[in-house]
Write a protein that holds these residues in place. Structure first.
Motif, PDB file in Angstrom:
ATOM      1  N   MET A 128      45.764  40.663  39.081  1.00  0.00           N
ATOM      2  CA  MET A 128      44.646  40.561  39.890  1.00  0.00           C
ATOM      3  C   MET A 128      43.504  40.468  38.910  1.00  0.00           C
ATOM      4  O   MET A 128      43.251  41.173  38.163  1.00  0.00           O
ATOM      5  CB  MET A 128      44.577  41.713  40.756  1.00  0.00           C
ATOM      6  N   GLN A 129      42.709  39.297  39.262  1.00  0.00           N
ATOM      7  CA  GLN A 129      41.478  39.456  38.359  1.00  0.00           C
ATOM      8  C   GLN A 129      40.330  39.968  38.982  1.00  0.00           C
ATOM      9  O   GLN A 129      40.009  39.931  40.325  1.00  0.00           O
ATOM     10  CB  GLN A 129      40.949  37.967  38.234  1.00  0.00           C
ATOM     11  N   VAL A 130      39.387  40.516  38.295  1.00  0.00           N
ATOM     12  CA  VAL A 130      38.089  41.416  38.879  1.00  0.00           C
ATOM     13  C   VAL A 130      36.846  40.383  38.342  1.00  0.00           C
ATOM     14  O   VAL A 130      36.739  40.112  37.326  1.00  0.00           O
ATOM     15  CB  VAL A 130      37.923  42.743  38.175  1.00  0.00           C
ATOM     16  N   ILE A 131      36.339  40.030  39.528  1.00  0.00           N
ATOM     17  CA  ILE A 131      35.218  38.945  39.151  1.00  0.00           C
ATOM     18  C   ILE A 131      33.957  39.660  39.688  1.00  0.00           C
ATOM     19  O   ILE A 131      33.753  40.558  40.504  1.00  0.00           O
ATOM     20  CB  ILE A 131      35.228  37.714  40.200  1.00  0.00           C
ATOM     21  N   ASN A 132      32.884  39.669  38.573  1.00  0.00           N
ATOM     22  CA  ASN A 132      31.472  40.134  38.791  1.00  0.00           C
ATOM     23  C   ASN A 132      30.542  39.294  39.996  1.00  0.00           C
ATOM     24  O   ASN A 132      31.024  38.291  40.339  1.00  0.00           O
ATOM     25  CB  ASN A 132      30.755  40.426  37.651  1.00  0.00           C
ATOM     26  N   LEU A 133      29.306  39.737  40.057  1.00  0.00           N
ATOM     27  CA  LEU A 133      28.522  39.007  41.157  1.00  0.00           C
ATOM     28  C   LEU A 133      28.082  37.566  40.616  1.00  0.00           C
ATOM     29  O   LEU A 133      27.803  36.903  41.371  1.00  0.00           O
ATOM     30  CB  LEU A 133      27.208  40.038  41.342  1.00  0.00           C
ATOM     31  N   ARG A 161      38.168  40.319  24.894  1.00  0.00           N
ATOM     32  CA  ARG A 161      36.983  39.545  24.121  1.00  0.00           C
ATOM     33  C   ARG A 161      37.436  39.173  22.852  1.00  0.00           C
ATOM     34  O   ARG A 161      37.685  39.964  21.940  1.00  0.00           O
ATOM     35  CB  ARG A 161      35.860  40.748  24.051  1.00  0.00           C
ATOM     36  N   GLY A 162      37.702  37.769  23.061  1.00  0.00           N
ATOM     37  CA  GLY A 162      38.208  37.019  21.640  1.00  0.00           C
ATOM     38  C   GLY A 162      39.552  37.551  21.284  1.00  0.00           C
ATOM     39  O   GLY A 162      40.311  37.633  22.238  1.00  0.00           O
ATOM     40  N   ASP A 163      39.700  38.182  20.026  1.00  0.00           N
ATOM     41  CA  ASP A 163      41.152  38.630  19.800  1.00  0.00           C
ATOM     42  C   ASP A 163      41.492  40.136  20.012  1.00  0.00           C
ATOM     43  O   ASP A 163      42.307  40.659  19.512  1.00  0.00           O
ATOM     44  CB  ASP A 163      41.398  38.114  18.675  1.00  0.00           C
ATOM     45  N   CYS A 164      40.367  40.693  20.863  1.00  0.00           N
ATOM     46  CA  CYS A 164      40.636  42.093  20.883  1.00  0.00           C
ATOM     47  C   CYS A 164      40.801  42.533  22.305  1.00  0.00           C
ATOM     48  O   CYS A 164      40.253  41.980  23.223  1.00  0.00           O
ATOM     49  CB  CYS A 164      39.161  42.837  20.649  1.00  0.00           C
ATOM     50  N   VAL A 165      41.946  43.266  22.684  1.00  0.00           N
ATOM     51  CA  VAL A 165      42.350  43.761  23.899  1.00  0.00           C
ATOM     52  C   VAL A 165      42.292  44.961  24.146  1.00  0.00           C
ATOM     53  O   VAL A 165      42.903  45.906  23.407  1.00  0.00           O
ATOM     54  CB  VAL A 165      43.955  43.146  24.303  1.00  0.00           C
ATOM     55  N   THR A 166      41.547  45.260  25.498  1.00  0.00           N
ATOM     56  CA  THR A 166      41.313  46.863  25.570  1.00  0.00           C
ATOM     57  C   THR A 166      42.292  47.263  26.801  1.00  0.00           C
ATOM     58  O   THR A 166      41.961  46.385  27.810  1.00  0.00           O
ATOM     59  CB  THR A 166      40.176  47.146  25.932  1.00  0.00           C
ATOM     60  N   TYR A 167      43.136  48.241  26.843  1.00  0.00           N
ATOM     61  CA  TYR A 167      43.984  48.784  28.043  1.00  0.00           C
ATOM     62  C   TYR A 167      43.397  49.809  28.305  1.00  0.00           C
ATOM     63  O   TYR A 167      43.294  50.969  27.705  1.00  0.00           O
ATOM     64  CB  TYR A 167      45.467  48.574  27.812  1.00  0.00           C
ATOM     65  N   ILE A 168      42.983  50.077  29.685  1.00  0.00           N
ATOM     66  CA  ILE A 168      42.680  51.098  30.232  1.00  0.00           C
ATOM     67  C   ILE A 168      43.730  51.702  31.413  1.00  0.00           C
ATOM     68  O   ILE A 168      43.765  51.111  32.248  1.00  0.00           O
ATOM     69  CB  ILE A 168      41.248  51.213  30.874  1.00  0.00           C
ATOM     70  N   ARG A 169      44.313  52.740  31.142  1.00  0.00           N
ATOM     71  CA  ARG A 169      45.558  53.209  31.841  1.00  0.00           C
ATOM     72  C   ARG A 169      45.109  54.644  32.853  1.00  0.00           C
ATOM     73  O   ARG A 169      44.539  55.351  32.098  1.00  0.00           O
ATOM     74  CB  ARG A 169      46.464  53.255  31.273  1.00  0.00           C
ATOM     75  N   LEU A 201      43.745  43.528  36.612  1.00  0.00           N
ATOM     76  CA  LEU A 201      44.312  44.861  36.991  1.00  0.00           C
ATOM     77  C   LEU A 201      45.815  44.622  37.028  1.00  0.00           C
ATOM     78  O   LEU A 201      46.252  43.527  37.984  1.00  0.00           O
ATOM     79  CB  LEU A 201      43.617  45.325  38.220  1.00  0.00           C
ATOM     80  N   SER A 202      46.642  45.486  36.722  1.00  0.00           N
ATOM     81  CA  SER A 202      48.010  45.358  37.073  1.00  0.00           C
ATOM     82  C   SER A 202      48.487  45.581  38.433  1.00  0.00           C
ATOM     83  O   SER A 202      47.223  45.805  39.540  1.00  0.00           O
ATOM     84  CB  SER A 202      48.642  46.592  36.158  1.00  0.00           C
ATOM     85  N   ASN A 203      49.548  45.130  38.908  1.00  0.00           N
ATOM     86  CA  ASN A 203      49.679  44.951  40.479  1.00  0.00           C
ATOM     87  C   ASN A 203      49.598  46.377  41.091  1.00  0.00           C
ATOM     88  O   ASN A 203      49.104  46.408  42.137  1.00  0.00           O
ATOM     89  CB  ASN A 203      51.232  44.484  40.539  1.00  0.00           C
ATOM     90  N   ASP A 204      50.001  47.529  40.302  1.00  0.00           N
ATOM     91  CA  ASP A 204      49.732  48.994  40.992  1.00  0.00           C
ATOM     92  C   ASP A 204      48.289  49.384  40.591  1.00  0.00           C
ATOM     93  O   ASP A 204      48.236  50.456  41.049  1.00  0.00           O
ATOM     94  CB  ASP A 204      50.788  49.896  40.207  1.00  0.00           C
ATOM     95  N   LYS A 205      47.489  48.494  39.993  1.00  0.00           N
ATOM     96  CA  LYS A 205      46.013  49.118  39.885  1.00  0.00           C
ATOM     97  C   LYS A 205      46.097  50.079  39.009  1.00  0.00           C
ATOM     98  O   LYS A 205      44.966  50.946  39.212  1.00  0.00           O
ATOM     99  CB  LYS A 205      45.408  48.870  41.069  1.00  0.00           C
TER     100      LYS A 205
END
Length: 51
Positions: A1-6, A25-33, A14-18
């Motif tokens: 699921m994509q989160v879109i700003n204003l 950002r570019g070649d950097c990926v951040t995962y927040i669990r 977001l993962s399916n279970d949220k």
């Protein structure tokens, strides 16, 4: 699921279970669990495929 700003821009995915947010950002990926105890686990990974 994509989160879109204003401004109609994609902010993160977001993962399916949220429970996991993925920010790219570019070649950097951040995962927040979200852990079951209410804490967050944050991981940063460099994506080698972006070059």
């Amino acid at each position: 699921m994509q989160v879109i700003n204003l401004n109609k821009k994609r902010v993160c995915d977001l993962s399916n279970d949220k429970k996991i947010a993925q920010i790219r950002r570019g070649d950097c990926v951040t995962y927040i669990r979200a852990n079951s105890d209410g804490t967050l686990h944050i991981t940063h990974i460099r994506d080698k495929k972006e070059k």
